[in-house]
Enzyme design. Structure first.
Site, short mmCIF file in Angstrom:
data_model
loop_
_atom_site.label_atom_id
_atom_site.label_comp_id
_atom_site.label_asym_id
_atom_site.label_seq_id
_atom_site.Cartn_x
_atom_site.Cartn_y
_atom_site.Cartn_z
N GLY A 11 0.96 -1.12 -0.01
CA GLY A 11 -0.01 -0.08 0.22
C GLY A 11 1.00 1.30 0.00
N TYR A 12 0.30 2.33 0.09
CA TYR A 12 0.97 3.66 -0.14
C TYR A 12 2.11 3.71 1.34
CZ TYR A 12 1.19 8.81 0.32
OH TYR A 12 1.60 10.30 0.25
N LYS A 86 -9.39 2.15 4.51
CA LYS A 86 -9.01 3.42 5.10
C LYS A 86 -9.92 4.72 4.78
CE LYS A 86 -5.96 4.72 1.59
NZ LYS A 86 -4.51 5.63 1.16
N SER A 126 -3.99 7.10 13.77
CA SER A 126 -4.49 8.09 12.97
C SER A 126 -4.83 9.22 13.81
CB SER A 126 -5.78 7.74 11.88
OG SER A 126 -6.34 8.99 11.71
N THR A 128 -7.28 10.89 13.58
CA THR A 128 -8.62 10.88 13.39
C THR A 128 -9.18 10.58 14.86
OG1 THR A 128 -10.55 10.33 12.26
CG2 THR A 128 -9.01 8.49 12.62
N TYR A 151 -14.64 3.74 10.23
CA TYR A 151 -13.24 3.84 10.17
C TYR A 151 -12.43 4.36 11.54
CZ TYR A 151 -8.53 5.20 9.02
OH TYR A 151 -7.29 5.43 8.86
N LYS A 155 -10.03 2.71 14.63
CA LYS A 155 -8.62 2.86 15.14
C LYS A 155 -8.53 3.18 16.69
CE LYS A 155 -6.56 3.07 11.09
NZ LYS A 155 -5.70 1.73 10.77
N TYR A 178 -0.75 8.91 12.84
CA TYR A 178 -0.42 9.65 11.57
C TYR A 178 -1.15 11.01 11.35
CZ TYR A 178 1.00 4.91 9.96
OH TYR A 178 1.58 3.69 10.00
N PRO A 297 -19.12 17.38 5.06
CA PRO A 297 -20.08 17.08 6.45
C PRO A 297 -18.81 16.22 7.07
CG PRO A 297 -21.46 16.66 4.66
CD PRO A 297 -20.26 17.08 4.16
P1 NAD Z 1 -3.27 1.63 1.51
O1 NAD Z 1 -4.93 1.09 1.19
O2 NAD Z 1 -2.75 2.30 0.43
O3 NAD Z 1 -2.79 0.27 2.03
C1 NAD Z 1 -3.23 -0.82 2.89
C2 NAD Z 1 -2.83 -2.00 2.24
O4 NAD Z 1 -3.38 -2.94 2.93
C3 NAD Z 1 -3.37 -2.37 0.77
O5 NAD Z 1 -2.17 -2.44 -0.19
C4 NAD Z 1 -4.32 -3.32 0.61
O6 NAD Z 1 -4.31 -4.03 -0.48
C5 NAD Z 1 -3.89 -3.95 2.15
N1 NAD Z 1 -4.90 -4.62 2.68
C6 NAD Z 1 -5.94 -4.15 3.27
N2 NAD Z 1 -6.92 -5.03 3.69
C7 NAD Z 1 -6.07 -6.27 3.79
C8 NAD Z 1 -6.36 -7.68 4.15
N3 NAD Z 1 -7.48 -8.00 4.54
N4 NAD Z 1 -5.31 -8.56 4.34
C9 NAD Z 1 -4.22 -8.16 3.54
N5 NAD Z 1 -3.80 -6.85 3.10
C10 NAD Z 1 -4.77 -6.01 3.09
O7 NAD Z 1 -3.39 2.57 2.83
P2 NAD Z 1 -2.36 3.54 3.46
O8 NAD Z 1 -2.57 4.97 3.07
O9 NAD Z 1 -1.02 3.04 3.16
O10 NAD Z 1 -2.57 3.22 5.04
C11 NAD Z 1 -2.01 2.21 5.78
C12 NAD Z 1 -2.42 2.42 7.06
O11 NAD Z 1 -2.22 3.75 7.74
C13 NAD Z 1 -3.92 2.16 7.18
O12 NAD Z 1 -4.10 1.26 8.27
C14 NAD Z 1 -4.64 3.34 7.41
O13 NAD Z 1 -5.86 3.18 8.12
C15 NAD Z 1 -3.66 4.06 8.05
N6 NAD Z 1 -3.44 5.48 8.06
C16 NAD Z 1 -3.70 6.11 6.67
C17 NAD Z 1 -3.63 7.53 6.68
C18 NAD Z 1 -3.67 8.06 5.32
O14 NAD Z 1 -4.32 9.10 5.07
N7 NAD Z 1 -3.22 7.35 4.14
C19 NAD Z 1 -3.86 8.28 7.73
C20 NAD Z 1 -3.76 7.76 8.95
C21 NAD Z 1 -3.74 6.30 9.08
C1 WQD Z 2 -7.82 17.45 3.81
C2 WQD Z 2 -8.35 19.01 3.65
C3 WQD Z 2 -10.95 18.83 3.25
C4 WQD Z 2 -10.53 17.05 -0.54
C5 WQD Z 2 -8.69 12.01 6.15
C6 WQD Z 2 -9.25 11.19 7.16
C7 WQD Z 2 -8.50 10.80 8.15
C8 WQD Z 2 -6.99 10.61 7.73
C9 WQD Z 2 -6.49 11.18 6.70
C10 WQD Z 2 -6.73 7.99 7.72
C11 WQD Z 2 -9.82 18.89 4.41
C12 WQD Z 2 -10.12 19.34 2.22
C13 WQD Z 2 -10.34 17.61 0.51
C14 WQD Z 2 -11.25 17.96 -1.65
C15 WQD Z 2 -10.97 19.51 -0.03
N1 WQD Z 2 -6.92 9.18 6.99
N2 WQD Z 2 -10.57 18.97 0.96
N3 WQD Z 2 -11.17 19.14 -1.23
O1 WQD Z 2 -10.06 15.00 5.77
O2 WQD Z 2 -8.00 15.66 6.85
O3 WQD Z 2 -8.34 13.26 6.87
O4 WQD Z 2 -7.47 11.53 5.69
O5 WQD Z 2 -6.74 7.92 9.07
O6 WQD Z 2 -8.91 9.84 9.16
O7 WQD Z 2 -10.60 11.64 7.66
O8 WQD Z 2 -8.03 14.53 4.74
O9 WQD Z 2 -7.09 14.86 2.28
O10 WQD Z 2 -9.69 14.25 2.96
O11 WQD Z 2 -8.62 16.47 3.52
O12 WQD Z 2 -11.23 20.75 0.29
O13 WQD Z 2 -11.55 17.66 -2.68
O14 WQD Z 2 -8.56 19.11 2.25
O15 WQD Z 2 -12.07 19.41 3.68
O16 WQD Z 2 -9.79 20.26 4.91
P1 WQD Z 2 -8.67 14.77 6.16
P2 WQD Z 2 -8.45 14.97 3.23
#
Ligand code: NAD
Ligand code: WQD
Length: 339
Positions: A11-12, A86, A126, A128, A151, A155, A178, A297
């Protein structure tokens, strides 16, 4: 060489972390079910590092498969658990999918960790969990607020499950909360590849600039912030990846002070949506098509991290600027779209 299991490693954030782990000399095994990633990511990791991690295509929801995996792969020293679903909006529409994928998978992993005495566990949490903060910047001691989405709730519950497990087993764990990860590896071999319409700001911006989307909607400019748009803490994904390597070493070297520790991983700086747009326009030297629309929202007005605990106790600090991150995100988008 220490052997580390990385779930969701294609993943990312996982893929960037695998690169940093391999660069730091760890042996990596990846589990991913490819539900939100592709095998090409593996090629990208190999191109960057010159090292091929072991890859197991496996769905962590399948308890029997998880158990089989741990019988086959022994001597694992630590686990970094990224695998989860996510998308906040999707979790509201399909909560059971989220509770199953984010909680069952965690429980099965912890059960196997316990059975195989794998005592070092890093979890992707997160910001969040903080909801709408009472004061800024937000410290790890700030109260966890009632979750506004399934979601977010997964967490919160996950952190509790891990804390309870650490209390009665040999397990030590670090949850990294994060903030908003953005950007891509400078090599452009790996980056963020959202499926469908991006929900997050930066991929929406880069896709708009790449003409895949007509216009960026800015969700509200009547917030109580300097320019009226929401404020977030945008962190370069490579800085975030490095935090995992440092957290892992802390556990492996027994430097942790509590069995379960929590660290904010952000830059400590808040940037508004308009600041992100302006910075993107500056680093890419082009203007972005956007318009102000109603609030989305559930959006929090402003959130950014207090990073003192991570700086002092973990010894980690973000190094890259938001401009670096935006430039790398754009370079990645252009490569993917062959621009
Ligand atoms: P992502 O979706 O890019 O990566 C998650 C990976 O897990 C994917 O490759 C997916 O295929 C794999 N996966 C999902 N369910 C699975 C399962 N049941 N078995 C095996 N593999 C599985 O997401 P990401 O952005 O890299 O996020 C990684 C972690 O970080 C997640 O737990 C996410 O909740 C958390 N997180 C992400 C963000 C964000 O903004 N990207 C912010 C805070 C927390
Ligand atoms: C950032 C800002 C939007 C899109 C989410 C999850 C959080 C965490 C990170 C996993 C906000 C604004 C966005 C658009 C916009 N993930 N925006 N136009 O909402 O901070 O967090 O990702 O844990 O749980 O809720 O991130 O990138 O969606 O938004 O104006 O098309 O950009 O309103 O202010 P957010 P985001």
């Amino acid at each position: 060489m220490k052997k580390i299991l990385v779930t969701g490693g294609l993943g990312y954030i996982g893929s960037h972390t695998v690169v940093e782990l391999q660069n730091a000399g760890f042996e990596v095994i990846i589990i991913d079910n490819l539900s939100n990633s592709t095998l090409e990511v593996l090629d990208g990791i190999i191109t960057i590092t010159g090292v091929s991690p072991t890859f197991a295509k496996l769905d962590l929801r399948n308890k029997a498969d998880v158990s089989k995996f741990f019988k086959k792969h022994t001597s694992i020293d630590g686990i970094i658990h990224f695998a989860a679903s996510k998308a906040v909006g999707e979790s509201v529409e399909n909560p059971l999918l989220y509770y199953e994928n984010n909680l069952h998978t965690l429980i099965y992993l912890l059960q196997e960790s316990k059975a195989h005495h794998i005592n070092n566990f890093i979890f992707s949490s997160s910001c969040t969990v903080y909801g709408e903060p009472d004061s800024l910047p937000i410290t790890e001691n700030a109260p966890v607020k009632v979750a506004t989405s399934p979601y977010g709730n997964t967490k919160q519950i996950s952190e509790e499950i891990i804390a309870d497990t650490c209390a009665v087993t040999e397990m030590k764990s670090i949850a990294l909360r994060y903030f908003n990860p953005i950007g891509a590896h400078h090599s452009t071999q790996i980056g963020e590849l959202p499926v469908g319409v991006p929900q997050n700001l930066v991929p929406f911006i880069t896709q708009t600039a790449a003409n895949l989307r007509e216009q960026l909607m800015v969700f509200g400019n009547d917030y109580n912030t300097d320019d009226g748009t929401c404020v977030r803490d945008y962190i370069h994904v490579v800085d975030l990846a490095k935090a995992h390597v440092i957290a892992l070493k802390r556990l492996l070297n027994d430097q942790n002070t509590d069995a379960f520790e929590i660290f904010n991983v952000g830059t400590g700086r808040g940037s508004s949506v308009m600041e992100v747009i302006n910075a993107f326009e500056k680093v890419t030297n082009q203007s972005l098509n956007y318009k102000i629309v109603d609030r989305r929202p559930g959006d929090v007005e402003a959130v950014f991290a207090d990073t003192e605990k991570a700086n002092k106790e973990l010894g980690w600090k973000s190094e890259k600027t938001m401009e670096d991150a935006l430039a790398s995100a754009w370079k990645w988008e252009k490569k993917v779209r062959k621009i």
